[in-house]
Design an enzyme around this catalytic site. Structure first.
Site, PDB file in Angstrom:
ATOM      1  N   GLY A  82      -5.272  23.957 -14.467  1.00 38.07           N
ATOM      2  CA  GLY A  82      -3.859  24.317 -14.494  1.00 38.07           C
ATOM      3  C   GLY A  82      -3.303  24.714 -13.140  1.00 38.07           C
ATOM      4  O   GLY A  82      -3.933  24.512 -12.106  1.00 38.07           O
ATOM      5  N   HIS A  86      -3.157  17.023  -8.957  1.00 40.00           N
ATOM      6  CA  HIS A  86      -3.415  16.813 -10.387  1.00 40.00           C
ATOM      7  C   HIS A  86      -2.562  15.652 -10.908  1.00 40.00           C
ATOM      8  O   HIS A  86      -3.034  14.798 -11.668  1.00 40.00           O
ATOM      9  CB  HIS A  86      -3.036  18.060 -11.198  1.00 40.00           C
ATOM     10  CG  HIS A  86      -3.804  19.300 -10.860  1.00 40.00           C
ATOM     11  ND1 HIS A  86      -3.242  20.368 -10.228  1.00 40.00           N
ATOM     12  CD2 HIS A  86      -5.099  19.638 -11.083  1.00 40.00           C
ATOM     13  CE1 HIS A  86      -4.144  21.324 -10.079  1.00 40.00           C
ATOM     14  NE2 HIS A  86      -5.289  20.904 -10.584  1.00 40.00           N
TER      15      HIS A  86
HETATM   16  P1  AMP Z   1      -8.769  21.901 -10.735  1.00 37.66           P
HETATM   17  O1  AMP Z   1      -7.573  22.210 -11.566  1.00 37.66           O
HETATM   18  O2  AMP Z   1      -8.723  22.535  -9.373  1.00 37.66           O
HETATM   19  O3  AMP Z   1     -10.064  22.126 -11.451  1.00 37.66           O
HETATM   20  O4  AMP Z   1      -8.713  20.337 -10.434  1.00 37.66           O
HETATM   21  C1  AMP Z   1      -8.627  19.389 -11.473  1.00 37.66           C
HETATM   22  C2  AMP Z   1      -8.793  18.008 -10.885  1.00 37.66           C
HETATM   23  O5  AMP Z   1      -7.772  17.773  -9.905  1.00 37.66           O
HETATM   24  C3  AMP Z   1     -10.131  17.807 -10.168  1.00 37.66           C
HETATM   25  O6  AMP Z   1     -10.629  16.511 -10.459  1.00 37.66           O
HETATM   26  C4  AMP Z   1      -9.756  17.942  -8.722  1.00 37.66           C
HETATM   27  O7  AMP Z   1     -10.610  17.252  -7.839  1.00 37.66           O
HETATM   28  C5  AMP Z   1      -8.379  17.308  -8.725  1.00 37.66           C
HETATM   29  N1  AMP Z   1      -7.639  17.740  -7.538  1.00 37.66           N
HETATM   30  C6  AMP Z   1      -7.411  19.019  -7.142  1.00 37.66           C
HETATM   31  N2  AMP Z   1      -6.742  19.029  -5.965  1.00 37.66           N
HETATM   32  C7  AMP Z   1      -6.545  17.734  -5.621  1.00 37.66           C
HETATM   33  C8  AMP Z   1      -5.916  17.091  -4.516  1.00 37.66           C
HETATM   34  N3  AMP Z   1      -5.358  17.776  -3.517  1.00 37.66           N
HETATM   35  N4  AMP Z   1      -5.894  15.741  -4.486  1.00 37.66           N
HETATM   36  C9  AMP Z   1      -6.473  15.026  -5.494  1.00 37.66           C
HETATM   37  N5  AMP Z   1      -7.071  15.577  -6.559  1.00 37.66           N
HETATM   38  C10 AMP Z   1      -7.111  16.907  -6.626  1.00 37.66           C
END
Ligand code: AMP
Length: 280
Positions: A31, A37
């Site tokens: 989230g 995301h």
């Molecule tokens: P998180 O909510 O931080 O657990 O991230 C959920 C998904 O979003 C994971 O697969 C992350 O690698 C991806 N994600 C987070 N930040 C980025 C970003 N800056 N660029 C691309 N994907 C991202």
């Protein structure tokens, strides 16, 4: 978009869609959504008639001294972003259903977690693999989308999928950055104005190393040194790791001859920042 909070209800909602043979794309998140995301979500929507996004701040992947309690949350804002993007289902489970009392089962992937975040955050990938497998079992997606931002996570989940014979296609999508190069992250919201100005140095350092690589410097320790010396200019950074690892094994390389990642993690006044660039 339907927001669903229980496993039973989500399974009931997805069952007829699966019976119709509709492919289900799944994007697990914690989230506090940003464009990183959303890039995963947009790809899922482009590839699949049905997209499920989960929001679950997974306590099992936070070490006792980490930021579980202060991790940013804004369900109303996230819901609006997901609606606008065209997501079909938001799965927002309660921690008590995911980890009921007397919960005892954990999933671990070994060698790929030897270095990087696996080395510096005890139990981190055990927590991630367990929650992601649980979510896969609940959603039963055909395709799932992860960001290169957390490259070790993406590779570990890919390995878990292969080793446990899951029939899920995982796509790794590029890192989405702010205009000044800082990799988008929910945790960037912790940074005060001064630290927010310092943080883009991480990407500048990665770019400088990449430039030197393109000019012919293929020795890993030299490329790491370049990043290290740039980051050392800023005393606020406490470097956790700077490593170059083979893209398949995530083990250290001495020379960059095959696809590899230069990955780093730092602490900036209590905020953990990670970033990486791919070579070859
Ligand atoms: P998180 O909510 O931080 O657990 O991230 C959920 C998904 O979003 C994971 O697969 C992350 O690698 C991806 N994600 C987070 N930040 C980025 C970003 N800056 N660029 C691309 N994907 C991202």
């Amino acid at each position: 978009m339907l927001t669903i909070e229980t496993i039973e209800k989500l399974k009931t909602a997805l069952k007829p869609l699966k019976m119709q043979g509709k492919s289900i794309g799944f994007v697990p998140t914690m989230g506090f959504l940003h464009q990183g995301h959303l890039s995963l979500i947009e790809q899922s929507i482009a590839d699949n008639p049905i997209t499920v996004v989960s929001i679950f701040v997974n306590p099992a992947q936070f070490q006792p001294n980490m930021d579980l309690d202060r991790y940013p949350r804004d369900l109303a804002r996230d819901t609006a972003l997901l609606e606008k993007a065209g997501v079909d289902f938001l799965f927002f489970p309660d921690v008590t259903e995911i980890y009921p009392e007397n919960y005892q089962t954990w999933v671990e992937v070994y060698q790929l977690t030897d270095l990087l975040d696996g080395a510096s955050r005890a139990g981190y990938f055990k927590g991630i693999c367990t929650i992601v497998l649980k979510l896969f079992n609940i959603v039963q997606p055909d395709k799932t989308y992860f960001g290169q931002k957390d490259i070790q996570q993406a590779r570990v989940i890919q390995k878990m999928i292969a080793d446990l014979h899951l029939d899920i296609d995982l796509k790794i999508l590029p890192i989405i950055r702010e205009n000044d190069g800082l990799a988008m992250s929910s945790r960037n919201s912790y940074l005060n104005e001064k630290d927010r100005k310092i943080a883009p140095l991480l990407y500048k350092a990665l770019c400088e190393a990449e430039k030197r690589f393109e000019q012919g410097e293929h020795r890993a320790n030299k490329l790491i040194q370049i990043v290290h010396s740039i980051l050392s200019q800023e005393s606020a950074f406490i470097i956790d790791y700077i490593d170059i690892v083979d893209a398949n094994t995530l083990q250290r390389v001495e020379q960059v001859t095959n696809t590899a990642y230069l990955a780093l993690a730092v602490d900036l006044h209590g905020t953990r920042l990670i970033d990486n660039t791919q070579y070859l």
